[in-house]
Motif scaffolding. Sequence first.
Motif, mmCIF file in Angstrom:
data_model
loop_
_atom_site.group_PDB
_atom_site.id
_atom_site.type_symbol
_atom_site.label_atom_id
_atom_site.label_comp_id
_atom_site.label_asym_id
_atom_site.label_seq_id
_atom_site.Cartn_x
_atom_site.Cartn_y
_atom_site.Cartn_z
ATOM 1 N N GLY A 1 14.899 -10.161 -12.639
ATOM 2 C CA GLY A 1 14.956 -9.020 -13.534
ATOM 3 C C GLY A 1 13.625 -8.309 -13.626
ATOM 4 N N MET A 2 13.440 -7.609 -14.735
ATOM 5 C CA MET A 2 12.228 -6.807 -14.924
ATOM 6 C C MET A 2 10.983 -7.687 -14.983
ATOM 7 S SD MET A 2 10.803 -3.933 -15.115
ATOM 8 C CE MET A 2 12.263 -2.894 -15.218
ATOM 9 N N ALA A 3 11.089 -8.862 -15.576
ATOM 10 C CA ALA A 3 9.925 -9.745 -15.660
ATOM 11 C C ALA A 3 9.430 -10.114 -14.270
ATOM 12 C CB ALA A 3 10.271 -11.000 -16.454
ATOM 13 N N GLU A 4 10.376 -10.413 -13.364
ATOM 14 C CA GLU A 4 9.985 -10.745 -11.993
ATOM 15 C C GLU A 4 9.327 -9.554 -11.307
ATOM 16 O OE1 GLU A 4 12.167 -13.945 -13.375
ATOM 17 O OE2 GLU A 4 12.714 -11.822 -13.456
ATOM 18 N N LEU A 5 9.847 -8.354 -11.574
ATOM 19 C CA LEU A 5 9.237 -7.152 -11.003
ATOM 20 C C LEU A 5 7.816 -6.971 -11.515
ATOM 21 C CD1 LEU A 5 9.345 -4.508 -9.394
ATOM 22 C CD2 LEU A 5 10.374 -3.430 -11.410
ATOM 23 N N GLN A 6 7.618 -7.184 -12.803
ATOM 24 C CA GLN A 6 6.282 -7.043 -13.384
ATOM 25 C C GLN A 6 5.319 -8.070 -12.792
ATOM 26 O OE1 GLN A 6 7.468 -7.526 -17.441
ATOM 27 N NE2 GLN A 6 7.955 -5.359 -17.751
ATOM 28 N N VAL A 7 5.775 -9.313 -12.650
ATOM 29 C CA VAL A 7 4.921 -10.343 -12.072
ATOM 30 C C VAL A 7 4.615 -10.020 -10.619
ATOM 31 C CG1 VAL A 7 4.795 -12.788 -11.423
ATOM 32 C CG2 VAL A 7 5.717 -12.140 -13.654
ATOM 33 N N ALA A 8 5.600 -9.498 -9.895
ATOM 34 C CA ALA A 8 5.391 -9.147 -8.485
ATOM 35 C C ALA A 8 4.364 -8.037 -8.338
ATOM 36 C CB ALA A 8 6.714 -8.729 -7.842
ATOM 37 N N VAL A 9 4.470 -7.001 -9.159
ATOM 38 C CA VAL A 9 3.518 -5.883 -9.088
ATOM 39 C C VAL A 9 2.109 -6.368 -9.415
ATOM 40 C CG1 VAL A 9 2.847 -3.697 -10.164
ATOM 41 C CG2 VAL A 9 5.247 -4.114 -9.576
ATOM 42 N N VAL A 10 1.997 -7.172 -10.457
ATOM 43 C CA VAL A 10 0.683 -7.715 -10.834
ATOM 44 C C VAL A 10 0.140 -8.598 -9.715
ATOM 45 C CG1 VAL A 10 -0.487 -9.302 -12.403
ATOM 46 C CG2 VAL A 10 1.046 -7.559 -13.314
ATOM 47 N N GLY A 11 1.019 -9.409 -9.103
ATOM 48 C CA GLY A 11 0.577 -10.279 -8.019
ATOM 49 C C GLY A 11 0.063 -9.508 -6.821
ATOM 50 N N VAL A 12 0.778 -8.446 -6.444
ATOM 51 C CA VAL A 12 0.337 -7.619 -5.319
ATOM 52 C C VAL A 12 -0.993 -6.947 -5.638
ATOM 53 C CG1 VAL A 12 0.872 -5.561 -3.950
ATOM 54 C CG2 VAL A 12 2.661 -7.244 -4.425
ATOM 55 N N ALA A 13 -1.118 -6.435 -6.867
ATOM 56 C CA ALA A 13 -2.370 -5.789 -7.263
ATOM 57 C C ALA A 13 -3.534 -6.775 -7.241
ATOM 58 C CB ALA A 13 -2.216 -5.180 -8.658
ATOM 59 N N ILE A 14 -3.281 -7.993 -7.712
ATOM 60 C CA ILE A 14 -4.334 -9.010 -7.700
ATOM 61 C C ILE A 14 -4.732 -9.345 -6.269
ATOM 62 C CG2 ILE A 14 -4.804 -11.450 -8.167
ATOM 63 C CD1 ILE A 14 -3.190 -11.177 -10.724
ATOM 64 N N PHE A 15 -3.738 -9.500 -5.394
ATOM 65 C CA PHE A 15 -4.024 -9.846 -4.004
ATOM 66 C C PHE A 15 -4.888 -8.773 -3.336
ATOM 67 C CE2 PHE A 15 -2.887 -9.504 0.519
ATOM 68 C CZ PHE A 15 -3.240 -10.763 0.951
ATOM 69 N N ILE A 16 -4.518 -7.520 -3.521
ATOM 70 C CA ILE A 16 -5.284 -6.423 -2.916
ATOM 71 C C ILE A 16 -6.693 -6.376 -3.506
ATOM 72 C CG2 ILE A 16 -5.430 -3.923 -2.633
ATOM 73 C CD1 ILE A 16 -2.374 -3.862 -2.594
ATOM 74 N N GLY A 17 -6.775 -6.487 -4.825
ATOM 75 C CA GLY A 17 -8.078 -6.424 -5.478
ATOM 76 C C GLY A 17 -8.990 -7.565 -5.081
ATOM 77 N N VAL A 18 -8.446 -8.792 -5.025
ATOM 78 C CA VAL A 18 -9.259 -9.948 -4.653
ATOM 79 C C VAL A 18 -9.719 -9.846 -3.205
ATOM 80 C CG1 VAL A 18 -9.199 -12.445 -4.270
ATOM 81 C CG2 VAL A 18 -8.286 -11.486 -6.384
ATOM 82 N N CYS A 19 -8.837 -9.360 -2.324
ATOM 83 C CA CYS A 19 -9.230 -9.185 -0.920
ATOM 84 C C CYS A 19 -10.380 -8.192 -0.803
ATOM 85 C CB CYS A 19 -8.037 -8.712 -0.091
ATOM 86 S SG CYS A 19 -6.797 -9.982 0.212
ATOM 87 N N PHE A 20 -10.302 -7.095 -1.547
ATOM 88 C CA PHE A 20 -11.363 -6.082 -1.507
ATOM 89 C C PHE A 20 -12.670 -6.643 -2.063
ATOM 90 C CE2 PHE A 20 -13.684 -2.576 -3.578
ATOM 91 C CZ PHE A 20 -13.901 -1.760 -2.475
ATOM 92 N N ILE A 21 -12.592 -7.314 -3.200
ATOM 93 C CA ILE A 21 -13.799 -7.883 -3.812
ATOM 94 C C ILE A 21 -14.402 -8.963 -2.914
ATOM 95 C CG2 ILE A 21 -14.648 -9.248 -5.761
ATOM 96 C CD1 ILE A 21 -12.610 -7.796 -7.509
ATOM 97 N N THR A 22 -13.536 -9.780 -2.303
ATOM 98 C CA THR A 22 -14.024 -10.821 -1.394
ATOM 99 C C THR A 22 -14.766 -10.210 -0.219
ATOM 100 O OG1 THR A 22 -12.178 -12.270 -2.011
ATOM 101 C CG2 THR A 22 -13.352 -12.769 0.043
ATOM 102 N N LEU A 23 -14.211 -9.137 0.348
ATOM 103 C CA LEU A 23 -14.858 -8.465 1.472
ATOM 104 C C LEU A 23 -16.231 -7.923 1.067
ATOM 105 C CD1 LEU A 23 -14.786 -7.366 4.359
ATOM 106 C CD2 LEU A 23 -13.593 -5.341 3.469
#
Length: 317
Positions: free
Chosen positions: A121-143
Amino acid sequence: MKKFSILSAAAEPFRLVGRRPLATIVWGLVMLAPSLIVLAAMVPFFSELAASGAFSPEAMAAAESDEMPFGNDMATMMQFQIWSNLAQLLGMLSVLVVTAAIIRGVFAGRKGDKAFFLRIGMAELQVAVVGVAIFIGVCFITLIAILLAVGIGFAVWQLGDPWRWLVCIGLGIAVFAGLILLWGRLSLLAPACIHYKTFAFEEGWKLGRGKTWSLFGLWLVLFLIAMLVGIAFMMLFMIVVFAVGGGVQLTDPEAVEAWFEGLGRQPALIAVIAVVLLIPFAWLQGFSQALFTAPFAHVVKALAADEEPAAVVEEFH
């Protein structure tokens, strides 16, 4: 300032699986399902390869010389690849669904749920969006962090031994520790999404304010526990290899070929072994996911305990 106990948070996975042993197995089964798809596709794949002589000494030598001895099996190989790609997509979905279910299980306390808190449901969508944003952000910061560390490393390389090596090692440790400190704060975002029923970027980040080092310590404790779980996984894997392989010598091409040829002719044996080992594998998989999810759900629950109940109660029915 609201605080949380590191030991209490680290113990939450054990409390959760103790209260919900059946749910733990179900969560593990959901996560193992994509892998089982690949395993089901691998049996006929390797049986056909074995029947075509793919594991003969000549074929193994050809493979080592980068030749293509299996051209006639290209269709089977493509089919296997399709199933593998599908399993990867289903694997990501299963991790998302189980992660949200574990968080709900922590928030529910001793309350039960007929569906083991599994939802889409919506909770899974919210967690997915946050997870993708975290992954992109952490990859950028790590680089960026790696580039800065490399730049500083080049600048101090003119120093003599052992100072330049000490500086480089110190930079590596600093980058690693910095990323763990950041990850500790970010780990609160997914539970905060379900807790606040929104894309809780701001809410989750604020909950960790002043708790950065405590979250860092929690991650260190979880790493130690994960090492023990990893040893358990390795032991179970060796048992599986011995049980399924029947003591076959993996360094003997002829024995490997004979084993693969006979594997597809014994579906009953494979089914029995799979059923016997599936439950402990599923439990370990469910526990492993809970290990790195439940503690941070516990932290969010503890830090937000003074809020209005109406704002944080999750609907389970």
